[in-house]
Scaffold this motif. Structure first.
Motif, short mmCIF file in Angstrom:
data_model
loop_
_atom_site.label_atom_id
_atom_site.label_comp_id
_atom_site.label_asym_id
_atom_site.label_seq_id
_atom_site.Cartn_x
_atom_site.Cartn_y
_atom_site.Cartn_z
N TRP A 253 0.86 -1.17 0.00
CA TRP A 253 0.00 0.00 0.00
C TRP A 253 0.90 1.24 0.00
O TRP A 253 1.83 1.33 0.82
CB TRP A 253 -0.87 0.04 1.25
N GLY A 254 0.64 2.17 -0.89
CA GLY A 254 1.38 3.42 -0.88
C GLY A 254 1.11 4.20 0.39
O GLY A 254 -0.02 4.22 0.90
N ALA A 255 2.17 4.86 0.92
CA ALA A 255 2.03 5.62 2.16
C ALA A 255 2.64 7.01 2.02
O ALA A 255 3.18 7.56 2.98
CB ALA A 255 2.69 4.86 3.31
N GLY A 256 2.56 7.58 0.82
CA GLY A 256 3.16 8.87 0.56
C GLY A 256 4.33 8.74 -0.39
O GLY A 256 4.73 7.63 -0.76
N ALA A 257 4.89 9.86 -0.80
CA ALA A 257 5.99 9.84 -1.76
C ALA A 257 7.18 9.06 -1.22
O ALA A 257 7.69 9.35 -0.14
CB ALA A 257 6.42 11.28 -2.08
N GLY A 258 7.57 8.04 -1.96
CA GLY A 258 8.73 7.25 -1.58
C GLY A 258 8.55 6.39 -0.34
O GLY A 258 9.54 5.96 0.27
N LYS A 259 7.28 6.10 0.02
CA LYS A 259 7.02 5.29 1.20
C LYS A 259 5.89 4.29 0.90
O LYS A 259 4.99 4.56 0.11
CB LYS A 259 6.61 6.16 2.40
N ALA A 260 5.97 3.14 1.54
CA ALA A 260 4.92 2.13 1.38
C ALA A 260 4.91 1.23 2.60
O ALA A 260 5.90 1.14 3.34
CB ALA A 260 5.15 1.31 0.12
N VAL A 261 3.78 0.57 2.83
CA VAL A 261 3.67 -0.45 3.86
C VAL A 261 3.29 -1.76 3.18
O VAL A 261 2.72 -1.75 2.08
CB VAL A 261 2.65 -0.07 4.95
N PHE A 262 3.61 -2.87 3.82
CA PHE A 262 3.34 -4.15 3.17
C PHE A 262 3.20 -5.27 4.19
O PHE A 262 3.54 -5.11 5.38
CB PHE A 262 4.44 -4.49 2.16
N ARG A 263 2.72 -6.40 3.72
CA ARG A 263 2.66 -7.61 4.54
C ARG A 263 2.84 -8.81 3.61
O ARG A 263 2.74 -8.69 2.38
CB ARG A 263 1.33 -7.72 5.29
N MET A 264 3.13 -9.96 4.21
CA MET A 264 3.32 -11.18 3.42
C MET A 264 2.57 -12.32 4.11
O MET A 264 2.59 -12.43 5.35
CB MET A 264 4.82 -11.52 3.32
N ARG A 265 1.94 -13.16 3.31
CA ARG A 265 1.26 -14.32 3.88
C ARG A 265 1.45 -15.53 2.99
O ARG A 265 1.69 -15.41 1.77
CB ARG A 265 -0.24 -14.04 4.08
N ALA A 266 1.36 -16.70 3.61
CA ALA A 266 1.47 -17.97 2.87
C ALA A 266 0.12 -18.29 2.26
O ALA A 266 -0.88 -18.41 2.98
CB ALA A 266 1.91 -19.08 3.82
N ILE A 267 0.08 -18.42 0.94
CA ILE A 267 -1.19 -18.60 0.23
C ILE A 267 -1.84 -19.95 0.57
O ILE A 267 -3.02 -20.00 0.96
CB ILE A 267 -0.98 -18.49 -1.29
N GLU A 268 -1.10 -21.04 0.40
CA GLU A 268 -1.71 -22.36 0.58
C GLU A 268 -2.20 -22.58 2.00
O GLU A 268 -3.24 -23.22 2.22
CB GLU A 268 -0.71 -23.46 0.19
N ARG A 269 -1.48 -22.06 2.98
CA ARG A 269 -1.86 -22.27 4.38
C ARG A 269 -2.76 -21.16 4.92
O ARG A 269 -3.35 -21.29 5.99
CB ARG A 269 -0.60 -22.36 5.26
N GLY A 270 -2.83 -20.03 4.18
CA GLY A 270 -3.64 -18.92 4.64
C GLY A 270 -3.16 -18.32 5.94
O GLY A 270 -3.96 -17.85 6.76
N ARG A 271 -1.84 -18.31 6.14
CA ARG A 271 -1.28 -17.85 7.40
C ARG A 271 -0.33 -16.67 7.17
O ARG A 271 0.36 -16.59 6.16
CB ARG A 271 -0.50 -18.98 8.09
N PRO A 272 -0.24 -15.73 8.13
CA PRO A 272 0.67 -14.60 7.98
C PRO A 272 2.13 -15.03 8.15
O PRO A 272 2.43 -15.92 8.95
CB PRO A 272 0.24 -13.65 9.11
N VAL A 273 3.01 -14.37 7.42
CA VAL A 273 4.46 -14.59 7.52
C VAL A 273 5.14 -13.32 8.03
O VAL A 273 5.92 -13.35 8.97
CB VAL A 273 5.06 -15.02 6.17
N LEU A 274 4.83 -12.19 7.40
CA LEU A 274 5.35 -10.89 7.81
C LEU A 274 4.20 -9.91 7.95
O LEU A 274 3.23 -9.98 7.19
CB LEU A 274 6.35 -10.33 6.79
N ASN A 275 4.34 -8.98 8.89
CA ASN A 275 3.32 -7.94 9.04
C ASN A 275 4.03 -6.63 9.37
O ASN A 275 5.22 -6.59 9.64
CB ASN A 275 2.34 -8.30 10.16
N SER A 276 3.28 -5.54 9.29
CA SER A 276 3.81 -4.21 9.63
C SER A 276 5.10 -3.90 8.86
O SER A 276 6.02 -3.28 9.40
CB SER A 276 4.06 -4.10 11.15
N GLY A 277 5.15 -4.33 7.60
CA GLY A 277 6.32 -4.02 6.77
C GLY A 277 6.32 -2.55 6.36
O GLY A 277 5.25 -1.96 6.13
N TYR A 278 7.51 -1.99 6.24
CA TYR A 278 7.64 -0.58 5.89
C TYR A 278 8.81 -0.40 4.93
O TYR A 278 9.86 -1.02 5.11
CB TYR A 278 7.84 0.27 7.14
#
Length: 283
Positions: A253-278
């Motif tokens: 997700w864009g968070a302003g010029a030159g900034k973004a936030v993100f997360r990662m999850r495992a598709i097959e298991r439907g489980r989170p891997v990373l959160n609060s990425g910046y």
């Protein structure tokens, strides 16, 4: 033996001198899943082909990875109960594809989360070249789950990166390294490791180092045009295991010029891997 706070707070890290080559750049990139079939198969060539080779910024974390000092009996830690909690990489200048570097480490903080929640450690690592120029700074937070209640300072409250409650602006699915070729597999000696059965397929837990590298590959492609020199800062909060031979989706997700936030999850298991990425990058 109980956690040795005075010893840990002033742990005697010696500077580590390392030489890395083109081959190391390629090996680490492949350890982060570069070259596997998928949407980045062609653009990965920049990081795994000797001609026109570029070093991934996230390789700084692999270069800083060294002796597992927490196993030293003088630390008094239940090292097999340590988990990776957060990682922040700040790039000061692009990594060369071959260089002589110096890695320096220090313990920046040790906090008591309580007997049932463990102790948190903040370790700072710096990478510089042979001329003393800063290349990268890394802040690693780990939790020693078996070592809380030692009477230390409580963990300070910190603001967390918030993920918007709307559809992502972009996303990318990547395959994790397969079981037979996983450079960054978590050793089975850790309580949180081991083989995780998934149907008839056996999958191993991958280290946080690999999760970080794969997230970096994804955001580097989506937001930096696959240009390593544009990445300035990358931080993540580890939210769950990543396994060999699965698919992970990184949403941004864009968070302003030159900034973004993100997360990662495992598709097959439907489980989170990373959160609060910046991410901070040259727009």
């Amino acid at each position: 033996m109980a956690l040795n706070y005075p010893k840990l707070k002033h742990w005697p890290f010696a500077p580590v001198h390392k030489h890395y080559t083109h081959d190391d750049c390629i090996r680490v990139a492949r350890g982060y899943g570069a070259g596997l079939p998928g949407p980045l198969a062609q653009s990965d060539a920049s990081f795994i082909d000797a001609a026109g080779l570029k070093a991934l910024p996230m390789m700084a974390v692999a270069l800083a990875d060294g002796e597992f000092w927490q196993q030293n009996p003088e630390a008094g830690l239940q090292w097999n109960k340590i988990v990776h909690a957060e990682e922040v990489l700040t790039m000061h200048r692009p990594l060369r594809v071959e260089d002589e570097i110096v890695v320096r480490r220090e313990i920046a903080g040790i906090y008591d989360r309580g007997a049932d929640r463990g102790a948190s450690f903040i370790e700072r690592q710096t990478l510089s070249d042979s001329q003393g120029q800063a290349l990268a700074s890394i802040e690693v937070t780990t939790i020693a789950l078996g070592d809380g209640g030692f009477g230390g300072e409580p963990e300070p409250a910190r603001a967390r990166v918030q993920i918007p409650e709307r559809d992502a602006d972009d996303w990318l699915d990547l395959a994790t390294p397969p079981e037979h070729d996983a450079l960054f597999r978590l050793p089975a000696s850790f309580d949180v490791a081991g083989k995780v059965p998934a149907g008839e397929v056996v999958q191993s837990t991958l280290r946080g180092l690999c999760c970080f590298g794969m997230a970096g590959r994804a955001v580097l492609k989506m937001l930096c045009g696959n240009q390593p020199e544009r990445l300035r800062k990358l931080s993540v909060r580890y939210a769950g295991p990543m396994l060999t031979g699965e698919t992970v989706r990184t949403e941004v997700w864009g968070a302003g010029a030159g900034k973004a936030v993100f997360r990662m999850r495992a598709i097959e298991r439907g489980r989170p891997v990373l959160n609060s990425g910046y991410l901070e990058y040259d727009d």
